[in-house]
Write an enzyme that holds these catalytic residues in place. Structure first.
Site, PDB file in Angstrom:
ATOM      1  N   ARG A  95      -2.522  -2.315   8.647  1.00 47.58           N
ATOM      2  CA  ARG A  95      -1.808  -3.060   9.692  1.00 47.58           C
ATOM      3  C   ARG A  95      -2.079  -4.541   9.444  1.00 47.58           C
ATOM      4  O   ARG A  95      -3.222  -4.981   9.548  1.00 47.58           O
ATOM      5  CB  ARG A  95      -2.334  -2.613  11.065  1.00 47.58           C
ATOM      6  CG  ARG A  95      -1.685  -3.291  12.255  1.00 47.58           C
ATOM      7  CD  ARG A  95      -2.317  -2.760  13.540  1.00 47.58           C
ATOM      8  NE  ARG A  95      -1.821  -3.453  14.708  1.00 47.58           N
ATOM      9  CZ  ARG A  95      -2.308  -4.601  15.152  1.00 47.58           C
ATOM     10  NH1 ARG A  95      -3.304  -5.177  14.523  1.00 47.58           N
ATOM     11  NH2 ARG A  95      -1.785  -5.154  16.217  1.00 47.58           N
TER      12      ARG A  95
ATOM     13  N   LYS B 186      -9.062 -10.697  10.991  1.00 51.73           N
ATOM     14  CA  LYS B 186     -10.062 -10.472  12.033  1.00 51.73           C
ATOM     15  C   LYS B 186     -11.310 -11.317  11.824  1.00 51.73           C
ATOM     16  O   LYS B 186     -11.596 -11.771  10.714  1.00 51.73           O
ATOM     17  CB  LYS B 186     -10.381  -8.976  12.157  1.00 51.73           C
ATOM     18  CG  LYS B 186      -9.260  -8.251  12.925  1.00 51.73           C
ATOM     19  CD  LYS B 186      -9.506  -6.798  13.198  1.00 51.73           C
ATOM     20  CE  LYS B 186      -8.297  -6.236  13.980  1.00 51.73           C
ATOM     21  NZ  LYS B 186      -8.345  -4.779  14.114  1.00 51.73           N
TER      22      LYS B 186
END
Ligand code: 7PM
Length: 263
Positions: A242, A207
């Site tokens: 995840r 991210k």
């Protein structure tokens, strides 16, 4: 949890035979590398991305889920906030619904999860799909996430969802400031202590908040940052991470597990 994207930009087409083939190969690799769950998603939640129709999203994910369920013995989650897609995905073999809106975008998600007795990931996010990444700042992010978790859990109970089917997710990168993303990971133990009965899922993989810390590192140079944040999240009480890079994450988490055993 290994991330398996089935969007046209991630695979050759998106729904075609090539896609199913590519996804199966990816699934097999993730399983060999030690993934415990495969998360199949057909809609990009990237800032500025347009919504795809439920039909289009189902066409992308259902054939892939069906092919995986037929060949492998691994739980599959479907990354969707649309009840129609969840319904098709569950019919195809998905056992978990991963909803980035925690039933805010489509209440029907709760109904499908209850009726089909699936697992349900309730992720914190704010705003509508289009405005999700452009929300006014809030001051107390831990308090806000706590409040939203409590109300999402209550909503799930009204649908008749079993508490032990629920997983909570802080929603890293979703309407949070850079500092808030970091704070949620660093202080995850506080949240975990508030919700001892629920497993916590954290998604930091590749991210942009990692890129920002590492001199604007592009996505393909965020692996070490992803591993560091996944490790701290697990150390602070998360049960599931995840990730895109299953092999590396499983190695790091194996070390964490033996270290935790020393406590
Ligand atoms: C752009 C922005 C592209 C964000 C992709 C993303 C999560 C999730 C996603 C998460 C759960 C990504 C995200 N993130 N589901 N789906 N938790 N439960 O990086 O953090 O894959 S989409």
């Amino acid at each position: 949890m290994g991330i398996l994207n089935v969007t046209p930009d991630s695979f050759s087409d998106g729904g075609g035979l090539r896609t199913v083939d590519d996804a199966l190969r990816q699934a097999e690799t993730f399983i060999e590398q030690g993934a415990d769950i495969l998360d199949v998603g057909g809609e990009s939640t990237r800032p500025g991305s347009a919504r795809v129709s439920a039909d289009e999203e189902s066409r992308r994910v259902a054939p892939v889920i069906e092919a995986i369920a037929k060949r492998f013995d691994i739980p599959v989650s479907v990354d969707t906030s649309k009840s129609a897609v969840a319904e098709q995905a569950v019919a195809a073999g998905a056992e978990i619904i991963n909803d980035i809106s925690a039933m805010r975008f489509d209440e029907g998600i709760g109904e499908v999860a209850a009726r089909k007795k699936t697992g349900l990931v309730l992720m914190h996010s704010r705003g509508e799909f289009e405005s999700m990444h452009n929300q006014p700042e809030i001051s107390d992010i831990i308090g806000e996430v706590c409040t939203v978790f409590h109300s999402a859990i209550a909503k799930a109970a009204r649908f008749g969802i079993e508490p032990n089917s629920i997983v909570l997710d802080v929603g890293i990168g979703f309407s949070k400031t850079q500092d808030q993303n970091l704070e949620l990971i660093a202080k995850l133990d506080k949240l975990a202590a508030e919700f001892p009965d629920y497993p916590i899922l954290v998604g930091t993989s590749r991210k942009s908040f990692i890129g920002k810390i590492l001199n604007n590192a592009p996505v393909d140079e965020r692996l070490m940052g992803s591993l560091a944040t996944a490790a701290i999240a697990i150390w602070n009480g998360a049960s599931i991470v995840r990730v895109h890079d299953v092999k590396e994450t499983v190695e790091a988490m194996t070390l964490l597990a033996v270290l935790k055993d020393q406590l």
